[in-house]
Design a protein around this motif. Structure first.
Motif, mmCIF file in Angstrom:
data_model
loop_
_atom_site.group_PDB
_atom_site.id
_atom_site.type_symbol
_atom_site.label_atom_id
_atom_site.label_comp_id
_atom_site.label_asym_id
_atom_site.label_seq_id
_atom_site.Cartn_x
_atom_site.Cartn_y
_atom_site.Cartn_z
ATOM 1 N N PRO A 159 45.581 52.234 40.994
ATOM 2 C CA PRO A 159 45.930 52.388 39.574
ATOM 3 C C PRO A 159 46.686 51.196 39.011
ATOM 4 N N GLU A 160 47.481 50.501 39.861
ATOM 5 C CA GLU A 160 48.197 49.309 39.383
ATOM 6 C C GLU A 160 47.246 48.216 38.927
ATOM 7 N N ASP A 161 46.027 48.213 39.465
ATOM 8 C CA ASP A 161 45.062 47.180 39.115
ATOM 9 C C ASP A 161 44.574 47.304 37.676
ATOM 10 N N ARG A 162 44.736 48.467 37.083
ATOM 11 C CA ARG A 162 44.246 48.707 35.722
ATOM 12 C C ARG A 162 45.274 48.310 34.656
ATOM 13 N N VAL A 163 46.477 47.958 35.072
ATOM 14 C CA VAL A 163 47.555 47.690 34.125
ATOM 15 C C VAL A 163 47.772 46.185 34.015
ATOM 16 N N PRO A 164 47.917 45.632 32.778
ATOM 17 C CA PRO A 164 48.211 44.205 32.652
ATOM 18 C C PRO A 164 49.463 43.837 33.439
ATOM 19 N N PRO A 165 49.535 42.671 34.080
ATOM 20 C CA PRO A 165 48.534 41.601 33.969
ATOM 21 C C PRO A 165 47.392 41.695 34.977
ATOM 22 N N ARG A 166 47.430 42.685 35.867
ATOM 23 C CA ARG A 166 46.363 42.772 36.876
ATOM 24 C C ARG A 166 45.042 43.206 36.263
ATOM 25 N N GLY A 167 45.089 44.029 35.214
ATOM 26 C CA GLY A 167 43.886 44.509 34.561
ATOM 27 C C GLY A 167 43.862 44.150 33.095
ATOM 28 N N GLN A 168 42.675 43.826 32.596
ATOM 29 C CA GLN A 168 42.514 43.448 31.191
ATOM 30 C C GLN A 168 41.689 44.511 30.475
ATOM 31 N N PRO A 169 42.283 45.255 29.530
ATOM 32 C CA PRO A 169 41.514 46.261 28.789
ATOM 33 C C PRO A 169 40.345 45.633 28.040
ATOM 34 N N VAL A 176 38.372 48.643 32.121
ATOM 35 C CA VAL A 176 39.343 47.585 32.423
ATOM 36 C C VAL A 176 38.686 46.559 33.333
ATOM 37 N N LEU A 177 38.847 45.290 33.021
ATOM 38 C CA LEU A 177 38.401 44.199 33.880
ATOM 39 C C LEU A 177 39.524 43.875 34.863
ATOM 40 N N LEU A 178 39.206 43.919 36.149
ATOM 41 C CA LEU A 178 40.206 43.677 37.184
ATOM 42 C C LEU A 178 40.297 42.168 37.430
ATOM 43 N N VAL A 179 41.325 41.540 36.871
ATOM 44 C CA VAL A 179 41.444 40.080 36.935
ATOM 45 C C VAL A 179 42.308 39.624 38.100
ATOM 46 N N ASP A 180 43.253 40.459 38.529
ATOM 47 C CA ASP A 180 44.123 40.089 39.652
ATOM 48 C C ASP A 180 44.484 41.344 40.445
ATOM 49 N N PRO A 181 43.501 42.015 41.033
ATOM 50 C CA PRO A 181 43.785 43.263 41.740
ATOM 51 C C PRO A 181 44.541 43.011 43.039
ATOM 52 N N ILE A 182 45.227 44.035 43.517
ATOM 53 C CA ILE A 182 45.970 43.929 44.763
ATOM 54 C C ILE A 182 45.028 43.597 45.915
ATOM 55 N N GLU A 183 43.877 44.253 45.956
ATOM 56 C CA GLU A 183 42.849 43.942 46.945
ATOM 57 C C GLU A 183 41.868 42.950 46.331
ATOM 58 N N PRO A 184 41.756 41.731 46.846
ATOM 59 C CA PRO A 184 40.916 40.699 46.224
ATOM 60 C C PRO A 184 39.443 41.085 46.100
ATOM 61 N N GLN A 185 38.951 42.038 46.923
ATOM 62 C CA GLN A 185 37.529 42.398 46.868
ATOM 63 C C GLN A 185 37.120 42.961 45.508
ATOM 64 N N PHE A 186 38.090 43.439 44.723
ATOM 65 C CA PHE A 186 37.766 44.041 43.433
ATOM 66 C C PHE A 186 37.855 43.053 42.265
ATOM 67 N N LYS A 187 38.241 41.833 42.532
ATOM 68 C CA LYS A 187 38.423 40.862 41.459
ATOM 69 C C LYS A 187 37.104 40.633 40.717
ATOM 70 N N GLY A 188 37.183 40.669 39.392
ATOM 71 C CA GLY A 188 36.003 40.451 38.550
ATOM 72 C C GLY A 188 35.184 41.693 38.283
ATOM 73 N N GLU A 189 35.552 42.834 38.862
ATOM 74 C CA GLU A 189 34.820 44.083 38.613
ATOM 75 C C GLU A 189 35.378 44.805 37.398
ATOM 76 N N VAL A 190 34.547 45.670 36.842
ATOM 77 C CA VAL A 190 34.979 46.563 35.773
ATOM 78 C C VAL A 190 35.204 47.946 36.367
ATOM 79 N N ASP A 191 36.321 48.543 36.025
ATOM 80 C CA ASP A 191 36.617 49.908 36.453
ATOM 81 C C ASP A 191 36.683 50.800 35.220
ATOM 82 N N ASP A 192 35.915 51.876 35.251
ATOM 83 C CA ASP A 192 35.853 52.813 34.130
ATOM 84 C C ASP A 192 35.475 54.173 34.691
ATOM 85 N N LYS A 193 36.264 55.204 34.404
ATOM 86 C CA LYS A 193 36.001 56.526 34.966
ATOM 87 C C LYS A 193 34.632 57.063 34.583
#
Length: 636
Positions: A159-169, A176-193
């Motif tokens: 959930p922290e990945d969805r909050v700025p600055p890690r996530g960009q609405p 949310v675009l994951l720009v700096d997620p805790i786990e690097p494998q998710f970088k550049g992905e879009v997360d949406d329920k």
């Protein structure tokens, strides 16, 4: 569970103890009952070897456990604050939980059951219900891998990945675009329920595991029956998504809009049981998992548990008078076939067809029905069907068959009575048709899935959907303007292929960078060797979904001030933004006077006129022009 604010007259008849005492039960299950005392049920067969269910009632908490699972609830209120299983002190995140609900725990069960009973009494004023659900929040440090189907499983961001600055609405709030997620494998992905929405007929079991499928503990939500869900088997609901979150959505307006609000008049009496659903826990070392078969994964064991629970439905251990037991229910059997003289002189099997019982109404009204129960089944290859365990009451029998337009409805109202199965015999669905097919676009299956779905913008990718369900990717509505930057889509019936040349959604086009949009007009070009001026042709337009759209139809005169046909403003499905390919099915039959047609080249102009934003538009299911083929056509 979402529920109205205090003072809103939607009552929950809920089951929680209020006294302060401690007690033990040797019976198979203990019911926690709010405001009405305690009910204890007899042991189920073969359960006496398991430890008894223990219920401990304190000033501020109720603890119920069976030696396998222990659940902590607030007293009063019924908020779930803790689940202990397999040596883990709490499977839940310690956050404010959804409140007010009934719980049942059975002896020897690796989980618990939960449900709610809603009531609007004759003393209550008018009211509307939009969404209601059970929300379970597994611990984010324990559960990272989500499974919602055999093919849709993956590790999930935090959930922290969805909050700025890690996530960009993004443009649509839930994405949310994951720009700096805790786990690097998710970088550049879009997360949406909404990327993990599923049709009601497929939402049976979903949930979470640890780091990967070989993890030792699973957390699952199992729905053995969808009889309490609104809007039929095609209705889309949320399932599991980031958080981690595990949902049991009982009623929602998603993919339908305000038309599926549950409206109550002042003094209208209504009551409905939502659930029960089964919250199930398993582990690789647990007897529950190993007894299902050696080497079985947590996911496979959860699917197996779904079959176990489905066979037990309706549950005999639920003692509420508002939940009919098996001997208080009835059923229906019959056989359905399809008759379309354009295809065959004989009746055809309804391959892939569905039939169901829902509240009396017009054909297709089940899509927006919200107050009653619905009972659906897929027909057999020979058209036979059987629906059992139907709650007593009056229904219409509805259906549809892929490959054919329109909705089936049995003429008579069906009265289901306890202990009786009604045989309705051989039924024939005659889909709408006035004349022969001159041309067609698409497949009548109530979705836009067969049309051209572009690759996602590489900057907005969900890796799960690269090779499946491409329509689940974020931002596909923007690809239309990239493919058609100035002129709109033109489709030639004789030479084009709808799988490659028909964009799956007729959306607006963004005009520069000033935040404005324009409507779009698509053209369908076709040739007629000979036209009949005194005959009416029929243009069938089946829409898979619409959102704030207005479809205008013109024939051979795009500048006509008055269209030949308009739908007016229709739809609040929001399917475009929420990564779907269908919402509410709509079928329109447009009369086309032969005097508007010419020998040779003709054009149908399809204008989506509303242009107030990027998410307004529609998706087609199927288009067909019917008209005469013979040199001496019948007159209308």
């Amino acid at each position: 569970m979402e529920h109205p604010a205090a003072g809103i007259p939607l009552c929950l008849l809920l089951l929680l103890m209020t006294s302060t005492s401690s007690c033990f039960f040797s019976e198979a299950s203990a019911r926690i009952n709010h405001g009405g005392g305690r009910q204890v049920l007899a042991p189920a067969a073969g359960q006496n070897s398991f430890p008894p269910v223990k219920l401990q009632i304190m000033d501020q908490y109720v603890v119920v456990g069976n030696g396998i699972v222990e659940v902590n609830l607030t007293n009063p209120g019924g908020s779930m604050t803790g689940i202990q299983y397999n040596g883990i002190d709490n499977l839940l995140e310690v956050v404010k939980s959804e409140t007010d609900r009934g719980f049942v725990m059975r002896r020897g069960s690796s989980g618990f059951y939960t449900y709610a009973i809603y009531e609007h009494s004759q003393q209550h004023p008018a009211f509307q219900l939009a969404n209601t659900r059970l929300v379970l929040k597994p611990r984010k440090d324990k559960f990272h891998y989500m499974a919602i189907s055999d093919k849709k499983q993956r590790p999930m961001p935090l959930p922290e990945d969805r909050v700025p600055p890690r996530g960009q609405p993004l443009a649509y709030p839930e994405a949310v675009l994951l720009v700096d997620p805790i786990e690097p494998q998710f970088k550049g992905e879009v997360d949406d329920k909404y990327e993990y929405s599923m049709e009601s007929r497929d939402i049976k079991v979903h949930g979470w595991m640890g780091k990967d499928p070989s993890s030792s503990v699973g957390f699952w939500q199992i729905t053995p029956s969808s009889e309490f869900r609104s809007a039929g088997p095609l209705k889309q609901f949320l399932s599991s998504h980031d958080g981690p979150t595990c949902l049991a959505v009982f009623h929602s307006t998603h993919y339908t809009g305000a038309d599926l609000m549950v409206p109550f008049e002042a003094g209208e009496a209504w009551k409905k049981v939502y659930g029960p659903v089964f919250v199930y826990f398993n582990s690789l070392e647990s007897e529950a998992s190993s007894s299902s078969g050696t080497g079985m994964s947590l996911w496979d064991d959860a699917k197996n548990q779904l079959m176990v629970q489905a066979k037990q439905w309706p549950y005999r251990f639920l003692g509420s008078r508002d939940y009919p037991l098996p001997d208080q229910r009835g059923g229906i059997t019959g056989r359905l076939s399809v008759h379309d003289p354009e295809i065959s002189t004989r009746n055809l099997p309804p391959t892939g067809g569905w039939v169901g019982l829902a509240a009396p109404g017009d054909p297709g009204s089940w899509q927006l029905e919200s107050k009653g129960y619905q009972f659906w089944t897929e027909v057999e290859e020979d058209g036979s069907f059987s629906i059992s365990n139907v709650i007593a009451g009056q229904y219409n029998l509805y259906g549809w068959v892929p490959g054919f337009i329109g909705d089936y409805k049995y003429d008579a109202v069906i009265n289901i009575t306890p202990g009786r199965s009604i045989e309705v015999g051989d039924l024939v669905f005659e889909p709408p048709r006035n004349a022969s097919t001159l041309w067609e676009i698409g497949v009548p299956d109530r979705t836009a899935g067969e049309f051209f779905i572009p690759d996602a913008n590489p900057n907005y990718i969900n890796k799960l959907y690269i090779h499946q369900e491409k329509y689940r990717q974020y931002g596909l509505w923007e690809r239309y303007a990239e493919l058609y930057p100035e002129a709109d889509l033109v489709y030639n019936v004789r030479t084009d292929d709808y799988r490659k040349d028909w964009f799956f959604a007729q959306v607006t086009r963004k005009k520069g960078d000033n935040g404005t949009y324009e409507g779009t007009t698509w053209q369908v070009k076709y040739s007629l060797d000979r036209t009949y001026q005194n005959v009416n042709y029929t243009l069938r337009i089946a829409l898979a979904t619409a959102n704030g759209a207005e479809l205008q139809v013109r024939v051979n005169d795009p500048s006509s001030a008055v269209p030949l046909f308009t739908t007016g403003s229709i739809g609040k499905d929001n399917t475009i933004a929420r990564h779907g390919i269908h919402g509410v099915y709509r079928l329109f039959s447009v009369v086309v006077p032969g005097s508007l047609l010419v020998d040779g080249s003709n054009t149908v102009f399809l204008t989506q006129a509303i242009n107030t934003g990027p998410f307004y538009g529609l998706m087609y299911d199927y288009i067909r022009l019917e008209g005469p083929l013979s040199p001496n056509p019948p007159r209308n």
